[in-house]
Design a protein around this motif. Structure first.
Motif, PDB file in Angstrom:
ATOM      1  N   UNK A  15      59.277  77.786  88.163  1.00 48.16           N
ATOM      2  CA  UNK A  15      59.222  76.330  88.257  1.00 48.16           C
ATOM      3  C   UNK A  15      60.527  75.801  88.826  1.00 48.16           C
ATOM      4  N   UNK A  16      60.438  74.752  89.637  1.00 45.79           N
ATOM      5  CA  UNK A  16      61.619  73.978  89.994  1.00 45.79           C
ATOM      6  C   UNK A  16      61.704  72.861  88.970  1.00 45.79           C
ATOM      7  N   UNK A  29      67.111  73.066  89.010  1.00 45.23           N
ATOM      8  CA  UNK A  29      67.191  74.502  88.749  1.00 45.23           C
ATOM      9  C   UNK A  29      65.845  75.155  88.980  1.00 45.23           C
ATOM     10  N   UNK A  30      65.869  76.398  89.394  1.00 48.97           N
ATOM     11  CA  UNK A  30      64.649  77.205  89.463  1.00 48.97           C
ATOM     12  C   UNK A  30      64.667  78.106  88.245  1.00 48.97           C
ATOM     13  N   UNK A  31      63.583  78.056  87.451  1.00 50.99           N
ATOM     14  CA  UNK A  31      63.533  78.809  86.202  1.00 50.99           C
ATOM     15  C   UNK A  31      62.231  79.584  86.079  1.00 50.99           C
ATOM     16  N   UNK A  32      62.285  80.615  85.244  1.00 53.48           N
ATOM     17  CA  UNK A  32      61.087  81.345  84.821  1.00 53.48           C
ATOM     18  C   UNK A  32      61.058  81.256  83.303  1.00 53.48           C
ATOM     19  N   UNK A  33      60.019  80.611  82.766  1.00 47.87           N
ATOM     20  CA  UNK A  33      59.924  80.343  81.334  1.00 47.87           C
ATOM     21  C   UNK A  33      59.641  81.643  80.569  1.00 47.87           C
ATOM     22  N   UNK A  62      58.953  68.800  86.593  1.00 46.21           N
ATOM     23  CA  UNK A  62      58.635  70.215  86.815  1.00 46.21           C
ATOM     24  C   UNK A  62      57.690  70.325  87.995  1.00 46.21           C
ATOM     25  N   UNK A  63      57.985  71.261  88.897  1.00 46.24           N
ATOM     26  CA  UNK A  63      57.124  71.510  90.045  1.00 46.24           C
ATOM     27  C   UNK A  63      56.943  73.023  90.166  1.00 46.24           C
TER      28      UNK A  63
END
Length: 73
Positions: A15-16, A29-33, A62-63
């Motif tokens: 997600x961005x 931020x670019x994240x991985x939950x 969130x995108x």
């Protein structure tokens, strides 16, 4: 928002995220939950290259990150 976080975790997608930091700065931020709790999420942050904890109330947007087929092949 919580529903989108859970879906991202279940599908293992990135997600961005636009996030309001404790000091009032807005960051992207670019994240991985990894884990979704009641008030916070645990995610891998590609900006900091580490696992971080984020307060759900401070997540502004969130995108989902979409990959084009050309980028994958």
């Amino acid at each position: 928002m919580r529903k989108q976080l859970l879906k991202s975790m279940d599908c293992n997608t990135e997600l961005d995220m636009v996030y309001l930091a404790k000091d009032g700065r807005v960051t992207k931020r670019r994240v991985k939950v990894i884990q979704v709790g009641e008030e916070s999420i645990r995610a891998y942050c590609y900006l900091r290259k580490s696992k971080r904890t984020f307060t759900i109330d401070n997540v502004l947007a969130l995108v989902p990150v979409t990959r084009r087929e050309r980028d994958v092949v």
